[in-house]
Write a protein that holds these residues in place. Structure first.
Motif, PDB file in Angstrom:
ATOM      1  N   ASP A 101       0.815  -1.211   0.000  1.00  0.00           N
ATOM      2  CA  ASP A 101       0.000   0.000   0.000  1.00  0.00           C
ATOM      3  C   ASP A 101       0.851   1.264   0.000  1.00  0.00           C
ATOM      4  O   ASP A 101       0.551   2.234  -0.708  1.00  0.00           O
ATOM      5  CB  ASP A 101      -0.933   0.005   1.215  1.00  0.00           C
ATOM      6  CG  ASP A 101      -2.095  -0.967   1.056  1.00  0.00           C
ATOM      7  OD1 ASP A 101      -2.287  -1.488  -0.063  1.00  0.00           O
ATOM      8  OD2 ASP A 101      -2.808  -1.205   2.047  1.00  0.00           O
ATOM      9  N   GLY A 117       2.212   1.976  -3.417  1.00  0.00           N
ATOM     10  CA  GLY A 117       1.153   2.412  -4.318  1.00  0.00           C
ATOM     11  C   GLY A 117       0.805   3.874  -4.119  1.00  0.00           C
ATOM     12  O   GLY A 117       0.653   4.635  -5.081  1.00  0.00           O
ATOM     13  N   LEU A 118       0.684   4.294  -2.866  1.00  0.00           N
ATOM     14  CA  LEU A 118       0.366   5.693  -2.578  1.00  0.00           C
ATOM     15  C   LEU A 118       1.476   6.620  -3.065  1.00  0.00           C
ATOM     16  O   LEU A 118       1.215   7.657  -3.691  1.00  0.00           O
ATOM     17  CB  LEU A 118       0.148   5.871  -1.079  1.00  0.00           C
ATOM     18  CG  LEU A 118      -1.132   5.247  -0.505  1.00  0.00           C
ATOM     19  CD1 LEU A 118      -1.076   5.237   1.015  1.00  0.00           C
ATOM     20  CD2 LEU A 118      -2.358   6.011  -0.995  1.00  0.00           C
ATOM     21  N   VAL A 126      -6.564   5.646  -5.900  1.00  0.00           N
ATOM     22  CA  VAL A 126      -5.585   4.887  -5.122  1.00  0.00           C
ATOM     23  C   VAL A 126      -5.717   5.197  -3.638  1.00  0.00           C
ATOM     24  O   VAL A 126      -5.635   4.296  -2.785  1.00  0.00           O
ATOM     25  CB  VAL A 126      -4.157   5.181  -5.622  1.00  0.00           C
ATOM     26  CG1 VAL A 126      -3.121   4.498  -4.732  1.00  0.00           C
ATOM     27  CG2 VAL A 126      -3.993   4.712  -7.067  1.00  0.00           C
ATOM     28  N   THR A 127      -5.942   6.457  -3.298  1.00  0.00           N
ATOM     29  CA  THR A 127      -6.043   6.831  -1.888  1.00  0.00           C
ATOM     30  C   THR A 127      -7.383   6.431  -1.283  1.00  0.00           C
ATOM     31  O   THR A 127      -7.572   6.533  -0.071  1.00  0.00           O
ATOM     32  CB  THR A 127      -5.848   8.349  -1.710  1.00  0.00           C
ATOM     33  OG1 THR A 127      -6.827   9.052  -2.485  1.00  0.00           O
ATOM     34  CG2 THR A 127      -4.455   8.764  -2.159  1.00  0.00           C
ATOM     35  N   ASP A 187      -7.309   0.143  -0.281  1.00  0.00           N
ATOM     36  CA  ASP A 187      -6.625  -0.970  -0.948  1.00  0.00           C
ATOM     37  C   ASP A 187      -5.614  -0.421  -1.947  1.00  0.00           C
ATOM     38  O   ASP A 187      -5.565  -0.824  -3.118  1.00  0.00           O
ATOM     39  CB  ASP A 187      -7.635  -1.880  -1.639  1.00  0.00           C
ATOM     40  CG  ASP A 187      -7.119  -3.310  -1.802  1.00  0.00           C
ATOM     41  OD1 ASP A 187      -5.950  -3.558  -1.437  1.00  0.00           O
ATOM     42  OD2 ASP A 187      -7.869  -4.161  -2.302  1.00  0.00           O
ATOM     43  N   ALA A 188      -4.778   0.505  -1.467  1.00  0.00           N
ATOM     44  CA  ALA A 188      -3.939   1.316  -2.346  1.00  0.00           C
ATOM     45  C   ALA A 188      -3.011   0.485  -3.224  1.00  0.00           C
ATOM     46  O   ALA A 188      -2.856   0.767  -4.420  1.00  0.00           O
ATOM     47  CB  ALA A 188      -3.120   2.305  -1.514  1.00  0.00           C
ATOM     48  N   GLY A 189      -2.372  -0.535  -2.651  1.00  0.00           N
ATOM     49  CA  GLY A 189      -1.426  -1.313  -3.433  1.00  0.00           C
ATOM     50  C   GLY A 189      -2.081  -2.034  -4.591  1.00  0.00           C
ATOM     51  O   GLY A 189      -1.578  -2.032  -5.720  1.00  0.00           O
ATOM     52  N   ARG A 190      -3.233  -2.649  -4.339  1.00  0.00           N
ATOM     53  CA  ARG A 190      -3.928  -3.395  -5.392  1.00  0.00           C
ATOM     54  C   ARG A 190      -4.481  -2.454  -6.457  1.00  0.00           C
ATOM     55  O   ARG A 190      -4.378  -2.725  -7.657  1.00  0.00           O
ATOM     56  CB  ARG A 190      -5.048  -4.241  -4.794  1.00  0.00           C
ATOM     57  CG  ARG A 190      -5.734  -5.161  -5.796  1.00  0.00           C
ATOM     58  CD  ARG A 190      -6.731  -6.069  -5.105  1.00  0.00           C
ATOM     59  NE  ARG A 190      -6.077  -6.971  -4.174  1.00  0.00           N
ATOM     60  CZ  ARG A 190      -5.542  -8.145  -4.532  1.00  0.00           C
ATOM     61  NH1 ARG A 190      -5.580  -8.535  -5.794  1.00  0.00           N
ATOM     62  NH2 ARG A 190      -4.983  -8.920  -3.629  1.00  0.00           N
ATOM     63  N   ALA A 225     -10.142  -2.158  -7.423  1.00  0.00           N
ATOM     64  CA  ALA A 225      -9.313  -3.271  -6.967  1.00  0.00           C
ATOM     65  C   ALA A 225      -9.724  -4.584  -7.626  1.00  0.00           C
ATOM     66  O   ALA A 225      -8.973  -5.555  -7.599  1.00  0.00           O
ATOM     67  CB  ALA A 225      -9.389  -3.405  -5.448  1.00  0.00           C
TER      68      ALA A 225
END
Length: 221
Positions: A94, A97-98, A113-114, A117-120, A156
């Protein structure tokens, strides 16, 4: 089985595991394409665009795209004549990703993204952008502005219905027809794009590599 250029690229890998992955991915590509064309895998010849996009010589209408991440490689093949791009990435944490979304994505996609589930979500958007870039034969930086969020609030999740996306007037304008791919391993995200408008269907075949490195390498030192 690999040609001189492929063997040279494999030999430049920083670690043995990276060399092995490169050899298996490119050897398997030759195996798949050779079967399709009725040609010995080692006899296939490739040309490359300015940014490395491969094309099979003497195979009009056949378009390919190869990508790999971690232990997974994907090869997209189409006889439609439409340029194709495919991308796969292992899921980002995560925090990564952010950070990357804030640096590279337009505001609307940063908000996606924010939103959780930011990474996915980041990885899903990134693979869509890269698939479009690879279909166009361009550079990754040209794809950052291509809008690939579907606006459903469920970024996601995989979106397996093809959608048409267009980039800005400058850079990579498109259009492309884009869809996510559902992979057996949930630790990865993948997308495929074809040049132009018009739906397409995909058929995913899974091949699990055994110890094929030496067979494909043809004796890389």
């Amino acid at each position: 089985m690999l040609d001189a250029e492929e063997r040279s690229r494999a030999a430049l890998a920083a670690r043995e595991e990276l060399r092995r992955r490169f050899v298996i991915a490119h050897g398997a590509t030759r195996h798949v394409l050779g079967r399709r064309l009725g040609t010995a895998p080692g006899a296939l010849r490739f040309s490359r665009g300015p940014w490395g996009k491969p094309e099979v010589a003497d195979a009009p209408g056949l378009r390919v795209s190869l990508t790999h991440s971690g232990d997974l490689a994907l090869l997209a093949v189409t006889g439609s004549g439409r340029a194709v791009g495919v991308d796969v990435e292992s899921l980002r944490p995560d925090g990564d990703g952010l950070r990357l979304a804030r640096r590279f994505f337009p505001a609307a996609e940063r908000d996606l993204v924010t939103g959780g589930d930011a990474g996915r979500v980041f990885t899903r958007l990134w693979t869509r952008k890269e698939a479009c870039v690879k279909a166009a034969g361009g550079r990754l930086t040209q794809g950052f502005a291509v809008p690939v969020g579907h606006g459903t609030g469920r970024e996601a999740e995989e979106h397996t219905e093809p959608v048409t996306v267009r980039g800005p007037d400058s850079g990579l304008p498109g259009p492309w027809t884009l869809r996510d791919l559902v992979l057996p391993d949930p630790g990865y995200s993948a997308a495929i794009a074809l040049d132009g408008e018009g739906p397409f269907r995909t058929r995913l075949r899974v091949w699990r590599a055994a110890a094929q490195t030496d067979q494909y390498a043809g004796g890389i030192p």
